[in-house]
Each structure stands twice: as structure tokens, then as C-alpha cells.
Design a protein around this motif. Structure first.
Motif, short mmCIF file in Angstrom:
data_model
loop_
_atom_site.label_atom_id
_atom_site.label_comp_id
_atom_site.label_asym_id
_atom_site.label_seq_id
_atom_site.Cartn_x
_atom_site.Cartn_y
_atom_site.Cartn_z
N VAL A 53 0.82 -1.21 0.00
CA VAL A 53 0.00 0.00 0.00
C VAL A 53 0.86 1.26 0.00
CG1 VAL A 53 -1.89 -1.17 1.19
CG2 VAL A 53 -0.22 0.13 2.53
N GLY A 54 2.17 1.10 -0.04
CA GLY A 54 3.05 2.25 0.07
C GLY A 54 3.06 2.80 1.49
N ARG A 55 3.37 4.06 1.62
CA ARG A 55 3.37 4.67 2.96
C ARG A 55 1.94 4.75 3.49
NH1 ARG A 55 4.33 11.04 4.41
NH2 ARG A 55 4.11 10.82 6.67
N VAL A 56 1.74 4.19 4.68
CA VAL A 56 0.41 4.21 5.30
C VAL A 56 0.11 5.61 5.82
CG1 VAL A 56 -1.04 3.27 7.14
CG2 VAL A 56 0.58 1.77 5.93
N ARG A 57 -1.07 6.13 5.45
CA ARG A 57 -1.48 7.46 5.90
C ARG A 57 -2.65 7.42 6.89
NH1 ARG A 57 0.61 11.62 2.99
NH2 ARG A 57 0.02 12.72 4.91
N HIS A 58 -3.45 6.34 6.81
CA HIS A 58 -4.69 6.31 7.60
C HIS A 58 -5.09 4.84 7.73
CE1 HIS A 58 -9.27 7.49 7.76
NE2 HIS A 58 -8.81 7.13 8.95
N ALA A 59 -5.62 4.47 8.89
CA ALA A 59 -6.16 3.13 9.08
C ALA A 59 -7.34 3.22 10.03
CB ALA A 59 -5.10 2.19 9.64
N ARG A 60 -8.29 2.32 9.84
CA ARG A 60 -9.46 2.28 10.72
C ARG A 60 -9.80 0.84 11.06
NH1 ARG A 60 -13.22 6.17 11.81
NH2 ARG A 60 -15.06 5.46 12.95
N MET A 61 -9.86 0.55 12.35
CA MET A 61 -10.28 -0.76 12.84
C MET A 61 -11.67 -0.64 13.44
SD MET A 61 -9.56 -4.02 13.64
CE MET A 61 -7.80 -4.33 13.89
N THR A 62 -12.63 -1.39 12.89
CA THR A 62 -13.99 -1.41 13.42
C THR A 62 -14.23 -2.77 14.06
OG1 THR A 62 -14.70 0.06 11.64
CG2 THR A 62 -16.42 -1.07 12.88
N VAL A 63 -14.68 -2.78 15.31
CA VAL A 63 -14.90 -4.01 16.07
C VAL A 63 -16.36 -4.03 16.52
CG1 VAL A 63 -14.19 -5.36 18.08
CG2 VAL A 63 -12.51 -3.92 16.89
N ARG A 64 -17.05 -5.12 16.21
CA ARG A 64 -18.46 -5.24 16.58
C ARG A 64 -18.75 -6.64 17.13
NH1 ARG A 64 -18.09 -0.60 16.10
NH2 ARG A 64 -19.16 0.85 14.69
N TYR B 253 -25.19 -8.42 16.01
CA TYR B 253 -23.87 -8.86 15.57
C TYR B 253 -23.53 -10.21 16.21
CZ TYR B 253 -22.62 -4.67 12.99
OH TYR B 253 -22.56 -3.66 12.05
N PRO B 254 -22.57 -10.94 15.66
CA PRO B 254 -22.18 -12.22 16.25
C PRO B 254 -21.67 -12.05 17.67
CG PRO B 254 -21.29 -12.00 14.02
CD PRO B 254 -21.85 -10.66 14.39
N PRO B 255 -21.70 -13.12 18.46
CA PRO B 255 -21.26 -13.02 19.85
C PRO B 255 -19.76 -12.80 20.01
CG PRO B 255 -21.84 -15.28 19.30
CD PRO B 255 -22.30 -14.44 18.17
N LEU B 256 -18.98 -13.31 19.07
CA LEU B 256 -17.55 -13.04 19.09
C LEU B 256 -17.25 -11.83 18.21
CD1 LEU B 256 -16.05 -16.65 18.84
CD2 LEU B 256 -16.00 -15.13 20.83
N PRO B 257 -16.28 -11.01 18.59
CA PRO B 257 -16.01 -9.79 17.82
C PRO B 257 -15.70 -10.07 16.35
CG PRO B 257 -14.89 -9.71 19.93
CD PRO B 257 -15.45 -11.09 19.80
N THR B 258 -16.29 -9.27 15.48
CA THR B 258 -15.95 -9.29 14.06
C THR B 258 -15.21 -7.99 13.74
OG1 THR B 258 -18.05 -8.28 13.43
CG2 THR B 258 -17.96 -10.69 13.47
N ASP B 259 -14.21 -8.10 12.89
CA ASP B 259 -13.31 -6.98 12.66
C ASP B 259 -13.30 -6.55 11.19
OD1 ASP B 259 -12.48 -7.21 15.35
OD2 ASP B 259 -11.02 -8.74 14.79
N ARG B 260 -13.21 -5.26 11.00
CA ARG B 260 -12.95 -4.69 9.68
C ARG B 260 -11.77 -3.74 9.84
NH1 ARG B 260 -15.22 -3.36 4.57
NH2 ARG B 260 -14.56 -1.29 3.85
N LEU B 261 -10.74 -3.95 9.04
CA LEU B 261 -9.55 -3.11 9.09
C LEU B 261 -9.26 -2.55 7.71
CD1 LEU B 261 -7.02 -1.93 10.42
CD2 LEU B 261 -5.87 -4.11 10.00
N GLU B 262 -9.27 -1.22 7.60
CA GLU B 262 -8.91 -0.54 6.36
C GLU B 262 -7.53 0.09 6.53
OE1 GLU B 262 -12.48 1.72 4.56
OE2 GLU B 262 -12.82 1.71 6.74
N VAL B 263 -6.62 -0.24 5.63
CA VAL B 263 -5.28 0.35 5.64
C VAL B 263 -5.14 1.17 4.36
CG1 VAL B 263 -2.81 -0.09 5.79
CG2 VAL B 263 -4.41 -1.68 6.88
N LEU B 264 -5.07 2.49 4.51
CA LEU B 264 -5.09 3.40 3.37
C LEU B 264 -3.70 3.99 3.19
CD1 LEU B 264 -8.39 5.19 4.44
CD2 LEU B 264 -8.14 3.09 3.12
N GLY B 265 -3.08 3.65 2.07
CA GLY B 265 -1.72 4.10 1.83
C GLY B 265 -1.61 5.01 0.62
N GLU B 266 -0.41 5.47 0.35
CA GLU B 266 -0.18 6.36 -0.79
C GLU B 266 -0.18 5.62 -2.11
OE1 GLU B 266 3.43 8.41 0.21
OE2 GLU B 266 2.36 9.93 1.41
N ALA B 267 -0.04 4.27 -2.07
CA ALA B 267 -0.03 3.48 -3.32
C ALA B 267 -1.30 2.67 -3.51
CB ALA B 267 1.19 2.55 -3.34
#
Length: 331
Positions: A142-153, A243-257
Motif C-alpha cells: 500500500v506504500g506509505r500508510v497514511r490512515h487506518a481504521r479498525m472497526t470491532v463489533r 452482531y455475532p457473539p464473538l467480535p468481528t473486525d474490519r480493518l482498512e489500511v489506506l496508503g499512498e499506493a
């Protein structure tokens, strides 16, 4: 191969996954298991072919003279048990969180010193989907990482009327924790994010509570900053109805590339439709326990650093505690 004799402290719900991890190791003997509830210890011993059962850890250590102990007990008991093992020259793997506070962890680490090898069983970085994200980010996809978001539900702490929430049913004592979602759940994600992005600092944190029967928070919104300047956001809710009983995750890694997105079991680069990686999350749940145990065994045999050595894990604890400080919660 050096044969290792291992003993287990704690026969609660999570011990099943530790024990399966130990069963997967070659050249390892499970010599004994201990729990104040002898019935629980005996049931695990029968299930996993462990020859000896104890209700007192000191007695178990004296009788078996093991190479290492796996501590799977409530957090308040961790420090005394780690010290007990270190005083007898027994190497230690201890469940997370290591201690209730950073100050207690620092004191424990200083007391143990270099007398024995000492790893914290912090296993999310061993989950194959997070390990793949780390490998691909560090490979520069992704090149240099500029932004990331972890969503846990998850609905682990709140459910529809007439139903007992999953975690409150399995571990009812968690309802009385004054510090909850960050201390018990997000500590995993913080360590996984450290393994992906490196060290971070807490910039802000807001905590909230949906289930009024809990003592602690079940919602957290956190912003962190990496050493390279990337903004990392964690948005977590473990009382999310439906939502499911165990945590579900979404991770976005936003880079310069490019952007790399993990959406539950699917991992893809946004610049193309294929290929994608589809993970088996149920298998990955056990895999992270087995991975942590394997790392401990390898470190003992080869003298190599543990990925979650007690000093490394101290940085995860500092992030966890830093979130509470930023949110105005007394430690």
C-alpha cells in the motif's frame, strides 16, 4: 529436539484453546494442571490426557519440577504466580492482560529480571488474517500508510430480551469490571495494530456504555498516531445488537499506493477485484492460540526472542492504559 515438561495453571473456558495449542507441539509433555476448582481441573485432565491434577500451584511446581508454566488464570493472580514460577527457575507464558496496571507490570518485570524466559500470551498478532495484513503492509503493497481504521463489533455484552449475552454467560465476572472493552478486548487489537504499523501514541479517546448492567465501558472510539504520522482510528462496540457473539473486525489500511481492506474473513487490495484471500475465521481462532504456544516453544528451544516478550507487551499495556487516561478514567 529438547523435550519440554509443561504445567498448566487454570482450567477455565479459555484453557481448552491453550491445551489444543500445546497438543499440537512436538516434544512437549503436559505433566499437570491446576485449578482451585478440582472438578474443572480433573475434567480438563481427562479431556487432554494430563496425568496429574492439583488445586495449589506451588504444590504442583514442587511436585513436577517443570520447564515452563502456562498461566491461564484471572488477571489479579498473574503477578503472584509469575513470581512463584520465576523463584523456582520455571519459564513463564502468562495470559493477557499481564497485570491490572502498567506500574504493576513494570514492577513484576523488574522482579523477574532475566532469571527465566517470560512471554505474554497475546495472540491476535498470530491470527493468520492479521499476520497476512502485517506481511503485506510491511512488503510495501500500500506504500506509505497514511490512515487506518479498525472497526470491532459484537453482541458479547448485550443481547435481545430473554437472552444472556455470550461473554456474560461464559465469564460472568466480566460484568463487574470497571474497565472492560479496552482492557479485555481492544488490548488484542492494539497489539495486532502494533505488529502491523509499529509503535503508536494515543491522541484521544471517548468511552461509552450501552448495557446499563455493566460496571465498565462497552463502546470505545480511539485515535492513535504512528511514528510515521499515520492516523489510526479504533471504533469498537461489544454491545451491538444483531452482531455475532464473538467480535468481528474490519480493518482498512489506506496508503499512498493502494488500500488494503480486511472485512471479516476477506482480505483484498482495492485497486483490483482479484485475487482475494478468504480466511476461515473459526480455524483462525484456534490458530492464534496454537501460534502463540508455538512461538513460546521455539523461543525456549532456540533462545530466540518471543514476539510478545514481556518487554514488548509492556508497550501494548501502555497503549491500553493511555486510552483510559485520555478518556479521563482513573487508573
Amino acid at each position: 529436539m529438547q523435550e519440554l515438561k509443561i504445567v498448566i495453571a487454570g482450567a477455565g473456558a479459555i484453557s481448552e484453546f491453550h491445551l489444543k495449542g500445546w497438543q499440537a507441539q512436538e516434544g512437549v509433555t503436559l505433566a499437570a494442571i491446576c485449578d482451585p476448582d478440582e472438578g474443572k481441573a480433573r475434567a480438563r485432565a481427562e479431556e487432554f490426557g494430563i496425568p496429574a491434577v492439583y488445586t495449589d500451584v506451588a504444590e504442583m511446581l514442587e511436585a513436577t519440577q517443570p520447564d515452563a508454566i502456562d498461566i491461564i488464570t484471572p488477571v489479579a493472580s498473574h503477578a503472584p504466580l509469575v513470581e512463584m514460577a520465576a523463584d523456582r527457575g520455571v519459564h513463564v507464558m502468562c495470559q493477557k492482560p499481564l497485570t491490572p496496571t502498567v506500574a504493576e507490570a513494570e514492577a513484576l518485570i523488574e522482579k523477574v529480571g532475566e532469571r527465566v524466559r517470560f512471554m505474554v500470551h497475546e495472540n491476535y498478532r498470530f491470527r493468520p488474517h492479521f499476520a497476512e495484513v502485517a506481511q503485506r503492509v510491511q512488503a510495501g503493497e500500500v506504500g506509505r500508510v497514511r490512515h487506518a481504521r479498525m472497526t470491532v463489533r459484537s453482541s458479547s455484552m448485550y443481547d435481545y430480551p430473554g437472552r444472556v449475552p455470550f461473554l456474560l454467560g461464559r465469564q460472568p465476572y466480566m460484568g463487574s469490571f470497571r474497565r472492560l472493552v479496552v482492557f479485555e478486548v481492544l488490548i488484542h487489537h492494539l497489539d495486532a495494530l502494533r505488529s502491523i504499523f509499529g509503535e503508536m501514541v494515543v491522541e484521544s479517546a471517548t468511552l461509552d456504555q450501552i448495557n446499563p448492567e455493566l460496571e465498565g465501558e462497552d463502546v470505545a472510539l480511539v485515535t492513535l498516531r504512528t511514528r510515521d504520522g499515520a492516523l489510526v482510528v479504533i471504533d469498537a462496540n461489544i454491545s451491538a445488537l444483531g452482531y455475532p457473539p464473538l467480535p468481528t473486525d474490519r480493518l482498512e489500511v489506506l496508503g499512498e499506493a493502494d488500500s488494503l481492506v480486511l472485512d471479516r474473513e476477506v482480505l483484498r487490495l482495492m485497486s483490483r477485484e482479484e485475487p482475494v484471500t478468504v480466511h476461515d475465521l473459526k480455524a483462525n481462532y484456534q490458530a492464534c492460540f496454537t501460534g502463540a504456544v508455538s512461538a513460546f516453544v521455539t523461543g525456549l528451544r532456540e533462545g530466540t526472542p518471543f514476539p510478545t516478550d514481556r518487554l514488548d507487551n509492556l508497550e501494548t499495556l501502555r497503549l491500553m492504559e493511555g486510552i483510559y487516561v485520555a478518556a479521563g478514567v482513573a487508573i
